[in-house]
Write a protein that holds these residues in place. Structure first.
Motif, PDB file in Angstrom:
ATOM      1  N   LEU A 110       0.857  -1.194   0.000  1.00 20.73           N
ATOM      2  CA  LEU A 110       0.000   0.000   0.000  1.00 20.73           C
ATOM      3  C   LEU A 110       0.889   1.239   0.000  1.00 20.73           C
ATOM      4  CD1 LEU A 110      -2.743  -1.034   2.596  1.00 20.73           C
ATOM      5  CD2 LEU A 110      -2.946  -0.949   0.094  1.00 20.73           C
ATOM      6  N   CYS A 111       0.594   2.144  -0.884  1.00 19.45           N
ATOM      7  CA  CYS A 111       1.441   3.324  -1.062  1.00 19.45           C
ATOM      8  C   CYS A 111       1.476   4.181   0.208  1.00 19.45           C
ATOM      9  CB  CYS A 111       0.921   4.155  -2.227  1.00 19.45           C
ATOM     10  SG  CYS A 111       1.851   5.667  -2.467  1.00 19.45           S
ATOM     11  N   PRO A 112       2.668   4.517   0.685  1.00 16.54           N
ATOM     12  CA  PRO A 112       2.759   5.377   1.875  1.00 16.54           C
ATOM     13  C   PRO A 112       2.517   6.848   1.546  1.00 16.54           C
ATOM     14  CG  PRO A 112       4.953   4.787   1.126  1.00 16.54           C
ATOM     15  CD  PRO A 112       3.984   4.090   0.194  1.00 16.54           C
ATOM     16  N   PHE A 113       2.365   7.170   0.269  1.00 16.10           N
ATOM     17  CA  PHE A 113       2.223   8.584  -0.101  1.00 16.10           C
ATOM     18  C   PHE A 113       0.789   8.984  -0.416  1.00 16.10           C
ATOM     19  CE2 PHE A 113       6.563   7.386  -1.442  1.00 16.10           C
ATOM     20  CZ  PHE A 113       7.257   8.187  -0.556  1.00 16.10           C
ATOM     21  N   HIS A 114      -0.083   8.011  -0.660  1.00 18.36           N
ATOM     22  CA  HIS A 114      -1.484   8.382  -0.849  1.00 18.36           C
ATOM     23  C   HIS A 114      -2.363   7.285  -0.263  1.00 18.36           C
ATOM     24  CE1 HIS A 114      -1.592   5.623  -4.350  1.00 18.36           C
ATOM     25  NE2 HIS A 114      -2.907   5.728  -4.297  1.00 18.36           N
ATOM     26  N   HIS A 115      -3.622   7.631  -0.027  1.00 20.26           N
ATOM     27  CA  HIS A 115      -4.523   6.648   0.574  1.00 20.26           C
ATOM     28  C   HIS A 115      -5.015   5.685  -0.473  1.00 20.26           C
ATOM     29  CE1 HIS A 115      -4.784   8.092   4.580  1.00 20.26           C
ATOM     30  NE2 HIS A 115      -4.915   9.323   4.151  1.00 20.26           N
TER      31      HIS A 115
ATOM     32  N   TYR B 251       8.022   2.747  -7.313  1.00 22.76           N
ATOM     33  CA  TYR B 251       7.125   3.529  -8.145  1.00 22.76           C
ATOM     34  C   TYR B 251       5.688   3.245  -7.743  1.00 22.76           C
ATOM     35  CZ  TYR B 251       4.690   5.575 -12.072  1.00 22.76           C
ATOM     36  OH  TYR B 251       3.843   6.340 -12.819  1.00 22.76           O
ATOM     37  N   CYS B 252       4.872   4.291  -7.650  1.00 31.18           N
ATOM     38  CA  CYS B 252       3.460   4.076  -7.325  1.00 31.18           C
ATOM     39  C   CYS B 252       2.627   4.312  -8.577  1.00 31.18           C
ATOM     40  CB  CYS B 252       3.012   5.021  -6.213  1.00 31.18           C
ATOM     41  SG  CYS B 252       1.235   4.900  -5.933  1.00 31.18           S
ATOM     42  N   PHE B 253       1.865   3.289  -8.959  1.00 34.01           N
ATOM     43  CA  PHE B 253       1.020   3.419 -10.136  1.00 34.01           C
ATOM     44  C   PHE B 253      -0.190   4.298  -9.852  1.00 34.01           C
ATOM     45  CE2 PHE B 253       3.450  -0.430 -10.784  1.00 34.01           C
ATOM     46  CZ  PHE B 253       3.896  -0.251 -12.078  1.00 34.01           C
ATOM     47  N   GLY B 254      -0.456   4.525  -8.574  1.00 33.18           N
ATOM     48  CA  GLY B 254      -1.596   5.360  -8.207  1.00 33.18           C
ATOM     49  C   GLY B 254      -1.266   6.841  -8.265  1.00 33.18           C
ATOM     50  N   CYS B 255      -0.223   7.255  -7.561  1.00 36.24           N
ATOM     51  CA  CYS B 255       0.041   8.690  -7.477  1.00 36.24           C
ATOM     52  C   CYS B 255       1.289   9.111  -8.252  1.00 36.24           C
ATOM     53  CB  CYS B 255       0.161   9.123  -6.012  1.00 36.24           C
ATOM     54  SG  CYS B 255       1.559   8.420  -5.137  1.00 36.24           S
ATOM     55  N   GLY B 256       2.015   8.133  -8.776  1.00 36.73           N
ATOM     56  CA  GLY B 256       3.140   8.483  -9.622  1.00 36.73           C
ATOM     57  C   GLY B 256       4.417   8.819  -8.886  1.00 36.73           C
TER      58      GLY B 256
HETATM   59 ZN   LIG Z   1       0.862   6.381  -4.294  1.00 42.29          ZN
END
Ligand SMILES: [Zn+2]
Length: 579
Positions: free
Chosen positions: A38-43, A59-64
């Motif tokens: 789970l990305c630590p930078f966005h929910h 790399y986060c595919f959600g927030c980039g």
């Molecule tokens: Zn993210």
């Protein structure tokens, strides 16, 4: 210490395991050739955050968000570039190369200062539990702070009298000067005397957990300030630090809860009730850098205020401060406590569970706080609505997130039933010299950055008002903030700023563009600084309603413009001279 060579940086990275570094914060599971979590930078509810062990990249595919080990520490823990390098080097057992640049003493001086502060902190702790600390211990008992918390946060006691430090550390002149430099003694006519006397001592730590200063609470009823902080030094910036940050960072992330409170005792009382999630500014109103730090840690912080008039005013000031950095991804909330209560007293009365229930249920969204505040300021009736619309418009100008600004404007229009002027370019109507994000990059600000890249030591001599502002364009501002961060954290004078930033932002278009710019001379740079100061003053003037302050600012502006003119003439002359 900051002049890292590329080969040293590579060595550090070679000995760092990014998966291990990230796994301390994020639960990672194997998925194909990568690790996912789970990305630590966005929910998010399903994992889109990937870490590649082979490439040592995330790399986060959600927030980039993405990068390597240095970026992770910078983005996630708020380290500056040198701090991240030092941290990983230390962890890998690598000796940090001492730089050969012109001011090597700066680093040593700073390291020595931090060592002194840590020693002094230990001495204060011992005093608290010694015989002389009885009064302080009684006070803590009365405030119901358990010993476990007192020990964990290393509270201490500075004894009464003027010569404790000297008795403790001896008469050696260098030692005494060292103690003075870190602000625990003051040099007077009759030698060095203690700054903190008969006070309960709260050590204040930086992001890495190193003691950088103290807050001292008076214990006897004397006619002095209740709280006294260490003086400002190059490692103790009151407006940048938050009490509780290094202690609570991990819990805040884990519980996804962050509470901003007013005082040290609030932070500790909440921790004692199993809520180690509070941070406090150091006795001043919260500032922009502190807000940035807060939003970096958690995107839904709750700001806690007393429900009385003063508390509501403080909340309004915090809201105003917040506008320029507010983004649609953030959801800050405001919590008003019953009148006369602070978190310390309330959590003691109702317990930790009831208090966290309060945080979850009673805190109101920032937008609601804004609209209510506007309504209260403007008053009733048709003219009240008009005043509210005007004030709303003035405040919308300082917002930099375009979508959020539009959304807020619509809400203000609904509330006032008045159509606000749609000035998409923000401040334009108020001041032509201050541009906002949408305008093409402000040439003055870009040249200013080029000047800084060419001579990073210029960062040291920047006037304070310039250090506090944000550059209009986000990409430019990001580089500016990092540059300020890196000198603050390493104190060295000559380092290759461009090279460090390139490591941090490998794809940055500005950095690529600036590599071969013409040299910005010192006079030109001074003139750029003045241009920016004039712009700041002009903007602030439009917002300053207090007449005497407004007049003072006008005088300062006139003076500045006079100097600007002189410098311009000089610059013109030198240009002719070149030909
Ligand atoms: Zn993210």
């Amino acid at each position: 210490m900051s002049n890292f060579t590329p080969s040293f940086l590579d060595q550090v990275l070679a000995r760092t395991d990014l998966v291990e570094l990230i796994a301390r914060h994020v639960e990672l599971k194997k998925s194909g050739s990568n690790m996912m979590g789970l990305c630590p930078f966005h929910h998010e509810k399903s994992p889109s955050f990937s870490v590649s062990a082979d490439k040592q990249l995330y790399y986060c595919f959600g927030c980039g968000k993405g990068g390597g080990a240095f970026q992770f520490l910078m983005e996630h823990d708020g380290y500056s570039f040198p701090e991240a390098v030092e941290y990983l080097a230390e962890k890998a057992g690598l000796e940090i190369p001492q730089e050969s640049a012109s001011k090597p003493d700066d680093n040593k001086r700073r390291e020595r200062a931090l060592q002194w502060l840590s020693k002094v902190s230990e001495v204060y702790v011992r005093q608290l539990f010694a015989e002389s600390g009885e009064m302080a211990r009684t006070y803590l008992k009365r405030r119901k702070l358990p010993e476990s918390i007192v020990r964990k946060y290393m509270l201490g006691y500075a004894p009464a009298g003027y010569g404790f430090m000297q008795r403790c550390f001896g008469e050696d002149v260098r030692v005494l000067a060292g103690l003075e430099a870190v602000g625990v003694t003051v040099k007077g006519d009759r030698g060095y005397i203690d700054r903190f006397r008969n006070r309960l001592m709260f050590p204040i730590r930086d992001r890495r957990g190193k003691v950088v200063g103290f807050g001292g609470r008076i214990l006897a009823d004397e006619q002095t300030a209740k709280y006294l902080n260490s003086p400002e030094t190059d490692y103790f910036h009151k407006s940048d630090l938050l009490y509780g940050l290094s202690e609570h960072r991990d819990e805040i992330r884990k519980r996804k809860m962050l509470l901003v409170v007013e005082g040290y005792m609030d932070v500790l009382a909440l921790a004692a009730h199993d809520l180690p999630i509070a941070l406090a500014p150091l006795g001043t109103a919260i500032g922009e850098n502190q807000l940035r730090e807060i939003f970096r840690l958690h995107d839904q912080p709750v700001f806690c205020f007393d429900g009385d008039r003063a508390g509501r005013q403080a909340a309004w000031r915090a809201l105003e401060r917040m506008l320029p950095i507010l983004k649609s991804e953030f959801a800050p909330r405001f919590l008003y406590l019953p009148e006369g209560e602070d978190p310390d007293s309330l959590v003691d009365k109702e317990g930790g569970d009831a208090f966290s229930h309060r945080i979850l249920n009673d805190a109101q969204p920032v937008l609601q706080t804004w609209l209510t505040g506007l309504r209260n300021l403007a008053g009733k009736g048709a003219d009240g609505r008009a005043r509210m619309a005007k004030k709303a418009e003035a405040m919308l100008v300082s917002m930099t997130d375009d979508y959020l600004r539009q959304a807020w404007r619509q809400e203000a229009e609904k509330a006032t039933r008045i159509t606000l002027t749609h000035n998409e370019t923000g401040g334009r109507r108020y001041d032509r010299t201050v541009s906002v994000k949408k305008r093409p990059v402000n040439i003055v600000q870009e040249s200013f950055m080029v000047g800084l890249m060419q001579k990073p030591e210029r960062l040291y001599d920047l006037p304070d008002d310039l250090k506090r502002i944000n550059l209009d364009e986000e990409g430019l501002d990001r580089l500016y903030r990092r540059a300020l961060d890196s000198i603050r954290s390493c104190g060295a004078s000559e380092f290759n700023l461009i090279q460090q930033l390139k490591y941090e932002f490998p794809d940055d278009i500005y950095l690529a563009k600036w590599m071969n710019q013409a040299a910005v001379s010192d006079d030109e740079f001074a003139s750029l600084i003045m241009d920016m100061q004039v712009a700041i003053l002009k903007r602030d003037l439009t917002f300053e309603k207090d007449l005497s302050r407004n007049l003072k600012m006008q005088a300062a502006l006139a003076e500045l413009q006079k100097r600007q003119k002189v410098l311009r003439v000089k610059l013109e002359d030198s240009r002719w001279g070149d030909e």
